[in-house]
Design an enzyme around this catalytic site. Sequence first.
Site, mmCIF file in Angstrom:
data_model
loop_
_atom_site.group_PDB
_atom_site.id
_atom_site.type_symbol
_atom_site.label_atom_id
_atom_site.label_comp_id
_atom_site.label_asym_id
_atom_site.label_seq_id
_atom_site.Cartn_x
_atom_site.Cartn_y
_atom_site.Cartn_z
ATOM 1 C CG ASP A 198 -17.623 63.311 13.693
ATOM 2 O OD1 ASP A 198 -17.828 64.274 14.449
ATOM 3 O OD2 ASP A 198 -18.445 62.382 13.542
ATOM 4 C CD GLU A 256 -24.060 65.615 14.194
ATOM 5 O OE1 GLU A 256 -24.340 64.417 14.258
ATOM 6 O OE2 GLU A 256 -23.126 66.048 13.481
HETATM 7 C C1 GLC Z 1 -21.785 62.476 14.152
HETATM 8 C C2 GLC Z 1 -21.206 63.248 15.309
HETATM 9 C C3 GLC Z 1 -20.411 62.395 16.268
HETATM 10 C C4 GLC Z 1 -20.952 60.976 16.265
HETATM 11 C C5 GLC Z 1 -20.722 60.402 14.879
HETATM 12 C C6 GLC Z 1 -21.302 58.991 14.743
HETATM 13 O O1 GLC Z 1 -21.799 63.268 12.985
HETATM 14 O O2 GLC Z 1 -20.430 64.400 15.017
HETATM 15 O O3 GLC Z 1 -20.516 63.003 17.556
HETATM 16 O O4 GLC Z 1 -20.281 60.194 17.237
HETATM 17 O O5 GLC Z 1 -21.257 61.214 13.851
HETATM 18 O O6 GLC Z 1 -22.700 59.030 14.826
#
Ligand code: GLC
Length: 602
Positions: free
Chosen positions: A285, A490
């Site tokens: 992530d 988030e």
């Molecule tokens: C974010 C998320 C993830 C996303 C990634 C790219 O922090 O946790 O779901 O796909 O970063 O944006």
Amino acid sequence: MDCIYKDSNAPIEARVKDLLSRMTLLEKIGQMTQIERSVATPSAIKERFIGSVLSGGGSKPFENAKSADWADMIDGFQKAALETRLGIPIIYGVDAVHGNNNVYGTTIFPHNIGLGATRDADLVRRIGEVTALEVRASGAQYAFAPCVAVSRDPRWGRCYESYSEDTEIVRKMTSLVSGLQGEPPRGHPKGYPFLAGRKNVIASAKHFVGDGGTQHGVNEGNTILSYDELERIHMAPYLDCISQGVCTIMASYSGWNGDKLHTHHFLLTEVLKNKLGFMGFIISDWEALDRLYTPHGSNYRQSILSSVNAGIDMVMVPFRYELFLEEFLSLVESGEIPMARIDDAVERILRVKFVSGIFEHPLSDRSLLDVVGCKAHRELAREAVSKSLVLLKNGKDEKIPLLPLDKKTKRILVTGTHADNLGYQCGGWTITWDGASGRITEGTTILDAIKVVVDNEAEITYELNPTAETFSGQDFSLAIVAVGEGPYVESGGDDPVLKIPFNGSELAGFVADRVPTLLILVTGRPLVLEAQLLEKIEALVVAWLPGTEGRGITDVIFGDRPFHGRLPMTWFRSVDDLPIHSSGENSLDPLFPFGFGLTTTC
Ligand code: GLC
């Protein structure tokens, strides 16, 4: 020896093996590196052999950029990649989690919690197909979707990204993978990535595993369960994604029984790759490696070592790629990261790239631009909205239902923070990472829709903030009050209180004291509903986060379509009862049980 890897008729595994055998160590670790578009210069891509570029939420070429502008940007990056010695194309990733939602003018679908309320797997598959078209029109080939979290606590800031608290519903909704990637043919090898063609995108099931089960719903927190419970509740949807040929899986920031997923060799390699046979690639992530050892990034080398050796194949760096590559190279040259681990990761990445067809068609297909935000796509979104709405109350006396409303209703007051706010309807992950208020893109608000659907003699009064003045001398026959949550993403959405924001509850009560009231709740999750408010209102509809197609709301409240939706989450009485969910671990009786939803006939 001729270049087998360039031969589109050669078997994929032969192409993978041939290309891998030609690659230098720098080219290999470059393929394992994903960087953000804001640092992705052509020289960086060429000199570092970068394998992938992404847009972080809302990261666009420029304000109000449309799909063609995105395609210009992404093709620019691709041309740089094609100029490298081996000409390995990049894949460009975006969070297309409810349509191609970074881009202005695209079709924005309901967020996953609303789709869970539809219980309609085929609808979700069709949404995946349309989303793939609109993503490809922008030049991207990779979507960080579906989120297959099983959300066990509405205090979690990503509750709305989950289809449900119920594993079986989430399992059904993994049909999005077949929509995005296309459906693999019968006999497709188990665990092998699949992608049908140029109108499909690489999917990423996320976030592996247990992201929705953290204690108190704390985002990026810790999930405390036995392995059997983790497997039964949170891992099951991944088996469905793998059986549909999902190309990539994103690791979760969260931990399991105190151990971070990004460094979990047992779960990432022994379970996901070896036991479940997943043959695509695992992507980290965003900045997950930086967050592994606090203070922020204090032991970055250790993070790279432990996450890559645990089974992470591609690292979403996304900014500090020079430092990442310097440490990574040193770890491989020292033998701390074995070459076999690098080769396994690069093999998986190349496999997905060959399966995707991107070697044959590396640049965007401009013929798709016409379908972006087209009527047919918006009608699909409208269908999804109407199927997602959940009717929780219909009339103070069940024998005298309020809904469906009469289009000939004389004088209607429309009010509330969410009655005429497209940004609020769409929620987070829309145009910008954390969403925004107002006309953020093209679409239909609840008020827009009401004005279209009522008969000419109906009088609509819109008032954002009703006061006693609003009612003096007025004999409204009905009030439609739309309130709810503002956009969030988030950890910004973690909420231990879950009150209706913007004094929504008080506003609704104030109106309901004066006029028969339909309350529409625009929310990413169950919120506190006081008994007194429930008493005062005539009817209550949960619209979740419906996206751009507000007509889907008036379709059901004015009776052109029946109410269909059923709660995907248990609706709690008090936050003190949380966590409370359908598995019955908690005996407290809910305000509305999981699966509840009244129906109407047209
Ligand atoms: C974010 C998320 C993830 C996303 C990634 C790219 O922090 O946790 O779901 O796909 O970063 O944006």
